[in-house]
Design a protein around this motif. Structure first.
Motif, PDB file in Angstrom:
ATOM      1  N   LYS A 111      -5.461  26.272  41.199  1.00  0.00           N
ATOM      2  CA  LYS A 111      -4.424  26.534  40.201  1.00  0.00           C
ATOM      3  C   LYS A 111      -3.081  26.777  40.878  1.00  0.00           C
ATOM      4  O   LYS A 111      -2.052  26.286  40.420  1.00  0.00           O
ATOM      5  CB  LYS A 111      -4.803  27.733  39.330  1.00  0.00           C
ATOM      6  N   ARG A 112      -3.077  27.535  41.976  1.00  0.00           N
ATOM      7  CA  ARG A 112      -1.832  27.797  42.709  1.00  0.00           C
ATOM      8  C   ARG A 112      -1.268  26.522  43.315  1.00  0.00           C
ATOM      9  O   ARG A 112      -0.055  26.301  43.305  1.00  0.00           O
ATOM     10  CB  ARG A 112      -2.064  28.833  43.801  1.00  0.00           C
ATOM     11  N   SER A 129      -8.938  29.597  41.396  1.00  0.00           N
ATOM     12  CA  SER A 129      -7.609  30.198  41.488  1.00  0.00           C
ATOM     13  C   SER A 129      -6.752  29.552  42.574  1.00  0.00           C
ATOM     14  O   SER A 129      -5.540  29.440  42.425  1.00  0.00           O
ATOM     15  CB  SER A 129      -7.719  31.711  41.716  1.00  0.00           C
ATOM     16  N   ARG A 154     -11.968  37.659  37.759  1.00  0.00           N
ATOM     17  CA  ARG A 154     -10.875  36.683  37.730  1.00  0.00           C
ATOM     18  C   ARG A 154      -9.505  37.354  37.761  1.00  0.00           C
ATOM     19  O   ARG A 154      -8.578  36.897  38.429  1.00  0.00           O
ATOM     20  CB  ARG A 154     -10.999  35.778  36.500  1.00  0.00           C
ATOM     21  N   SER A 203     -11.315  23.472  37.520  1.00  0.00           N
ATOM     22  CA  SER A 203     -10.310  24.008  36.596  1.00  0.00           C
ATOM     23  C   SER A 203     -10.280  25.535  36.587  1.00  0.00           C
ATOM     24  O   SER A 203      -9.319  26.141  36.112  1.00  0.00           O
ATOM     25  CB  SER A 203     -10.560  23.487  35.178  1.00  0.00           C
ATOM     26  N   LYS A 204     -11.318  26.182  37.121  1.00  0.00           N
ATOM     27  CA  LYS A 204     -11.382  27.642  37.165  1.00  0.00           C
ATOM     28  C   LYS A 204     -10.965  28.214  38.517  1.00  0.00           C
ATOM     29  O   LYS A 204     -10.762  29.415  38.640  1.00  0.00           O
ATOM     30  CB  LYS A 204     -12.805  28.116  36.850  1.00  0.00           C
ATOM     31  N   GLN A 256      -1.678  23.505  42.191  1.00  0.00           N
ATOM     32  CA  GLN A 256      -1.127  22.712  41.099  1.00  0.00           C
ATOM     33  C   GLN A 256       0.237  23.231  40.672  1.00  0.00           C
ATOM     34  O   GLN A 256       1.136  22.449  40.367  1.00  0.00           O
ATOM     35  CB  GLN A 256      -2.097  22.709  39.902  1.00  0.00           C
ATOM     36  N   LEU A 257       0.415  24.548  40.662  1.00  0.00           N
ATOM     37  CA  LEU A 257       1.723  25.114  40.324  1.00  0.00           C
ATOM     38  C   LEU A 257       2.782  24.714  41.359  1.00  0.00           C
ATOM     39  O   LEU A 257       3.907  24.395  41.004  1.00  0.00           O
ATOM     40  CB  LEU A 257       1.636  26.642  40.217  1.00  0.00           C
ATOM     41  N   ASP A 283      -6.814  36.405  40.588  1.00  0.00           N
ATOM     42  CA  ASP A 283      -5.541  35.768  40.245  1.00  0.00           C
ATOM     43  C   ASP A 283      -4.348  36.569  40.759  1.00  0.00           C
ATOM     44  O   ASP A 283      -3.298  35.999  41.048  1.00  0.00           O
ATOM     45  CB  ASP A 283      -5.437  35.555  38.736  1.00  0.00           C
TER      46      ASP A 283
END
Length: 101
Positions: free
Chosen positions: A93-94, A90, A61, A87-88, A96-97, A65
């Motif tokens: 996650k980007r 990567s 991870r 939710s895990k 969402q940012l 990341d």
């Protein structure tokens, strides 16, 4: 199973330096081997997409990341024994940012 399907479709390759464009990771594959292969795959110009099972991605991870290049694109996929957890991921996650979610 994914690799078998892709190999049967003719996507598997061994380049002029005898390097395959895939790695079959199992319970005996060390984290160092996975990290080394991931790093080498991201530096190759003949690879556009890296598919990695999410449970294997969890083992590296930190490296995932930190990876931010557009190509090769890294996609985390489920395996038959490990369900996908968004939710895990990567990449998600980007996104969402960027969207501020």
């Amino acid at each position: 199973d994914t690799i078998t399907g892709l190999l049967l479709a003719g996507i598997g390759d061994i380049d002029a330096h005898q390097r395959p464009n895939f790695l079959v990771a199992d319970s005996k594959t060390t984290q160092a081997t996975i990290e080394e292969k991931f790093t080498s795959f991201t530096q190759r110009t003949d690879i556009a997409i890296i598919l990695i099972n999410q449970h294997i991605a969890e083992d590296i991870r930190g490296i995932l990341d930190e990876y931010s290049a557009a190509f090769p694109t890294v996609l985390e996929i489920p395996s038959k024994d490990h369900p996908y957890d968004p939710s895990k991921d990567s990449v998600l996650k980007r996104v969402q940012l960027l969207l501020g979610d």
